[in-house]
Design an enzyme around this catalytic site. Sequence first.
Site, PDB file in Angstrom:
ATOM      1  N   SER A  93       0.904  -1.236   0.073  1.00  0.00           N
ATOM      2  CA  SER A  93      -0.001  -0.161  -0.013  1.00  0.00           C
ATOM      3  C   SER A  93       0.710   1.179  -0.053  1.00  0.00           C
ATOM      4  CB  SER A  93      -0.908  -0.028   1.396  1.00  0.00           C
ATOM      5  OG  SER A  93      -1.902   0.864   1.037  1.00  0.00           O
ATOM      6  N   HIS A 106      -8.519   0.809  -0.390  1.00  0.00           N
ATOM      7  CA  HIS A 106      -8.588  -0.184  -1.333  1.00  0.00           C
ATOM      8  C   HIS A 106      -9.879  -0.716  -1.769  1.00  0.00           C
ATOM      9  CE1 HIS A 106      -4.074   0.340  -1.299  1.00  0.00           C
ATOM     10  NE2 HIS A 106      -4.116   0.246   0.076  1.00  0.00           N
TER      11      HIS A 106
END
Length: 306
Positions: free
Chosen positions: A87, A195
Amino acid sequence: MGKVAWVFPGQGSQAVGMGQTFLNHPEALQAIGRRLGFDLLEVMSSGSKEDLQETEVAQPAIVAHASLLAQAYAKSGAAPDVVIGHSVGEYAALVSAGVIDLEEATVLVRARGQLMSEVKDGTMAAVVGMTDLQEALHITEKISASGNLVQIANLNCPGQFVISGHVDAVEQAGVELKAAGAKRVLPLNVSGAFHSSYMMPAATRFQDVLASSPFEAASVDMISNVDAEVHRDPEQLKALLTKQLYSSVRFEDCVRKAIADGVDTFIEFGPSSPLSGLIKRIDSNVSIQKATTLEEVASLGGEVRA
């Protein structure tokens, strides 16, 4: 000897006192703080857990910490063959691959964090002990079809993934996933449904931020969270970083891709080392090292200076 991958953790890896390892070498963090408009070194060294949980603070703190450790190790002559971030950790990977400098990376992730924080009403939960991903997908898609969105956000390692979406949908999915075999469903202390499709408005705005950022071609292979493939082209990297905001983090696939390409050693740089355990569960035969302080960098053979 095989190839070496440097890996960088994402949000959640921050730790109270994480900046203390840099107190004797404060110049880089002081310069970053001036660029960001707040005292990053102070927050990283003395800030509370609550201070460090703010997305727009946590993200630059994590990226700065991990990047400075990797840079200290690089001064010994070490270099990766491959870089992987989880991430927001992808921005530390970009720094190590020579795509952007550290100050630019922290400016980008602060903007990223601000945009992500503006998207409300979502949450995330970790799902442990369920290996049937097809069933998990069936459950999340069925719930989403009924109105409130929930998606698989992170594919971390065998038996561990993260779901993300509307608060009610994540709660319902947790109940159904446990009934389908998950051992535990653990709510995560996050400010939004990262996400997932909830992040698409933030991604659209962040695309404009990235457009003016001076990216260079990567000097080493970077394996993207979005497609678990190698990328070096700067424009492709920008497009993937935009898509990453609303796409699943395919960390397990990234690690498997690195291993398939000849990596047998992984070194994790960051304020804590959550990825090391994930990598060991993905493939117990690889070598895993970690550095969370400059002293641990020295134990790898690097210099104890930022």
